[in-house]
Design a protein around this motif. Structure first.
Motif, PDB file in Angstrom:
ATOM      1  N   ASP A 153     -16.155  97.370 -24.148  1.00  0.00           N
ATOM      2  CA  ASP A 153     -16.365  95.987 -23.736  1.00  0.00           C
ATOM      3  C   ASP A 153     -15.010  95.286 -23.627  1.00  0.00           C
ATOM      4  N   GLU A 154     -14.982  94.243 -22.793  1.00  0.00           N
ATOM      5  CA  GLU A 154     -13.693  93.645 -22.439  1.00  0.00           C
ATOM      6  C   GLU A 154     -12.950  93.049 -23.620  1.00  0.00           C
ATOM      7  N   ASP A 155     -13.664  92.658 -24.677  1.00  0.00           N
ATOM      8  CA  ASP A 155     -12.980  92.096 -25.836  1.00  0.00           C
ATOM      9  C   ASP A 155     -12.416  93.185 -26.752  1.00  0.00           C
ATOM     10  N   GLU A 156     -12.638  94.451 -26.399  1.00  0.00           N
ATOM     11  CA  GLU A 156     -12.121  95.576 -27.192  1.00  0.00           C
ATOM     12  C   GLU A 156     -11.046  96.357 -26.434  1.00  0.00           C
ATOM     13  N   ILE A 157     -10.601  95.811 -25.295  1.00  0.00           N
ATOM     14  CA  ILE A 157      -9.618  96.495 -24.451  1.00  0.00           C
ATOM     15  C   ILE A 157      -8.294  95.747 -24.481  1.00  0.00           C
ATOM     16  N   SER A 158      -7.214  96.475 -24.624  1.00  0.00           N
ATOM     17  CA  SER A 158      -5.879  95.908 -24.598  1.00  0.00           C
ATOM     18  C   SER A 158      -5.454  95.595 -23.156  1.00  0.00           C
ATOM     19  N   ILE A 159      -4.958  94.378 -22.929  1.00  0.00           N
ATOM     20  CA  ILE A 159      -4.442  94.039 -21.602  1.00  0.00           C
ATOM     21  C   ILE A 159      -3.302  94.977 -21.234  1.00  0.00           C
ATOM     22  N   ARG A 160      -2.381  95.210 -22.163  1.00  0.00           N
ATOM     23  CA  ARG A 160      -1.233  96.087 -21.884  1.00  0.00           C
ATOM     24  C   ARG A 160      -1.705  97.483 -21.502  1.00  0.00           C
ATOM     25  N   ASP A 161      -2.717  97.963 -22.210  1.00  0.00           N
ATOM     26  CA  ASP A 161      -3.236  99.301 -21.929  1.00  0.00           C
ATOM     27  C   ASP A 161      -3.866  99.337 -20.538  1.00  0.00           C
ATOM     28  N   PHE A 162      -4.625  98.302 -20.221  1.00  0.00           N
ATOM     29  CA  PHE A 162      -5.285  98.216 -18.914  1.00  0.00           C
ATOM     30  C   PHE A 162      -4.248  98.127 -17.797  1.00  0.00           C
ATOM     31  N   GLN A 163      -3.184  97.353 -18.029  1.00  0.00           N
ATOM     32  CA  GLN A 163      -2.127  97.217 -17.028  1.00  0.00           C
ATOM     33  C   GLN A 163      -1.417  98.540 -16.770  1.00  0.00           C
ATOM     34  N   ALA A 164      -1.304  99.376 -17.804  1.00  0.00           N
ATOM     35  CA  ALA A 164      -0.580 100.647 -17.674  1.00  0.00           C
ATOM     36  C   ALA A 164      -1.356 101.692 -16.893  1.00  0.00           C
ATOM     37  N   ALA A 165      -2.678 101.491 -16.759  1.00  0.00           N
ATOM     38  CA  ALA A 165      -3.511 102.466 -16.051  1.00  0.00           C
ATOM     39  C   ALA A 165      -3.358 102.289 -14.540  1.00  0.00           C
ATOM     40  N   ALA A 166      -3.236 103.391 -13.842  1.00  0.00           N
ATOM     41  CA  ALA A 166      -3.030 103.356 -12.388  1.00  0.00           C
ATOM     42  C   ALA A 166      -4.327 103.048 -11.656  1.00  0.00           C
ATOM     43  N   ASP A 167      -4.182 102.532 -10.447  1.00  0.00           N
ATOM     44  CA  ASP A 167      -5.310 102.452  -9.528  1.00  0.00           C
ATOM     45  C   ASP A 167      -5.724 103.882  -9.191  1.00  0.00           C
ATOM     46  N   LEU A 168      -6.991 104.204  -9.392  1.00  0.00           N
ATOM     47  CA  LEU A 168      -7.429 105.601  -9.278  1.00  0.00           C
ATOM     48  C   LEU A 168      -7.932 105.979  -7.889  1.00  0.00           C
ATOM     49  N   ASP A 169      -7.859 105.083  -6.945  1.00  0.00           N
ATOM     50  CA  ASP A 169      -8.230 105.443  -5.578  1.00  0.00           C
ATOM     51  C   ASP A 169      -7.121 106.322  -4.973  1.00  0.00           C
TER      52      ASP A 169
END
Length: 415
Positions: A153-169
């Motif tokens: 859920d969105e309140d359990e996700i790190s913004i920094r971690d999410f930013q580091a993930a690539a666009d998977l398309d």
């Protein structure tokens, strides 16, 4: 067991890749797998529907960077490019208006704009939910940003971690199965199946890995078990690992994405193959459907995050009833007579996995970098949780295993 240069724990995508890399370097190895098959979370089975179905990972994400994609092409796999764009949006049983669908897509675009420019400073709230609150229609956008994307859920996700993930398309879906492709990749490797490692001793020359079938000594060990398995101390380290490494296992808890495929015979419910259908409900009890992939008689439901863990606890029968009830609520009660076989995946109940993939806790995204550092120059970690921008993907796990395999080979070459 005979002594070797390297022990590799886990024959999933990362472990298989590490083993192939170590073998190519001319080093001896033992590849030890706790389960009775190779592939880990990549597993294609035909036991439920009589056709290949991916119990685990299914999409070949980031095909332009995914080493499995050219192998799938060379093997003649049937591939479909999937843009993963919501074609049908429902709020409970009500079809969303065109304006509401446009608002959701605008919210999704706004989220990625915010991610591109947002800087998390020391002391800031690192929860993804704080960014979503700045966007439009955050409820709908949160479903894909959180449970369906990161397994949390969105309140359990790190913004920094999410930013580091690539666009998977670009994303591709495979008819023959991603798990079958991974099994093909590792088919020629010698693997000791049903051989969980119970303890790793590293206060000895090199390391000693203790199993129920004996102890094997090596100069180094590559551990590809999930952070949850390590947090539960399924593998004991003696002496104990440094606090930073041990703490990192807990800072990378496993998210959950559960599949609920249902066989629908004799109708396509007015849907087209590969349509994406999202049902938004109260309390994050949302469900996404991949509709009739490759025109097969399957509606593949997905639930993620805390709700997926709840569904796991409720059990398969309850999960199947939930899916069928949602379909009947939208397409009418006659839908029930078209329902045939169904099942629910249960990665949370798999002792040697314990979830779908790792998502860093808010404020703890540095845990990934911590685990990328070896311990005593002889304990190395690899897996989807250490795959750089391709975290949470099978292709990323393979690249992680290859990278660590090269790192270990180089270290041993100078010793």
């Amino acid at each position: 067991m005979e002594d070797v240069d390297v022990v590799i724990i886990g024959a999933g995508s990362a472990g298989l890749a590490a083993a192939r890399t170590i073998r190519a370097a001319g080093l001896s190895f033992k590849l030890l797998e706790a389960m009775g098959r190779i592939g880990g979370r990549a597993w294609t089975s035909d036991q439920h529907f009589g056709i290949p179905f991916d119990i685990g990972c299914a999409w070949l994400h980031a095909a332009d960077r995914n080493p499995y994609f050219p192998e799938a092409q060379a093997a003649g796999w049937t591939l479909h490019h999937h843009d993963m764009n919501v074609d049908h949006l429902y709020y409970r049983q009500r079809k969303a208006s065109e304006q509401e669908e446009a608002e959701m897509k605008a919210a999704d675009a706004r989220l990625f704009e915010l991610l591109a420019t947002h800087q998390v400073e020391a002391g800031d709230d690192d929860r993804l939910s704080t960014l979503l609150a700045k966007g439009q229609a955050p409820r709908a956008a949160a479903t894909f940003a959180g449970p369906m994307d990161f397994g949390a859920d969105e309140d359990e996700i790190s913004i920094r971690d999410f930013q580091a993930a690539a666009d998977l398309d670009p994303n591709y879906f495979s008819k023959e199965g991603f798990g079958a492709l991974v099994a093909r990749f590792g088919a020629d490797l010698p693997v000791e199946l049903s051989t969980p490692v119970r303890k790793i001793l590293w206060d000895v020359p090199g390391v000693a890995c203790v199993t129920d079938r004996g102890t094997v000594r090596a100069k180094a060990v590559i551990v590809t078990a999930s952070p949850a398995v390590l947090a539960f101390e399924e593998i004991e380290f003696s002496p104990a690992l440094p606090d930073a490494h041990f703490g990192a296992f807990f800072d990378l808890p496993m998210g959950m994405l559960t599949k609920l495929p249902v066989e629908i015979r004799g109708t396509r419910l007015g849907l087209e193959p590969f349509d994406d259908l999202l049902i938004e409900r109260m309390a994050r009890h949302d469900i996404y459907f991949l509709c009739f992939p490759f025109d097969l008689d399957l509606m593949v439901g997905f639930v993620g995050g805390d709700f997926a863990w709840e569904m796991t606890a409720a059990g398969e029968a309850a999960g199947i009833d939930f899916v069928v009830d949602r379909l009947c609520g939208i397409f009418g009660s006659d839908t029930r007579k078209h329902v045939a076989r169904a099942m629910m995946t249960n990665w949370g109940g798999e002792r040697f996995v314990r979830g779908a993939y790792a998502a860093a806790r808010p404020g703890r995204s540095e845990a990934r970098a911590t685990l990328m550092q070896p311990v005593a120059d002889k304990i190395f970690f690899a897996g989807e949780h250490l795959a750089g921008p391709l975290i949470q993907t099978c292709g990323g796990a393979r690249l992680s295993g290859e990278n660590v395999g090269r790192q270990v080979a180089a270290r041993l070459a100078v010793k």
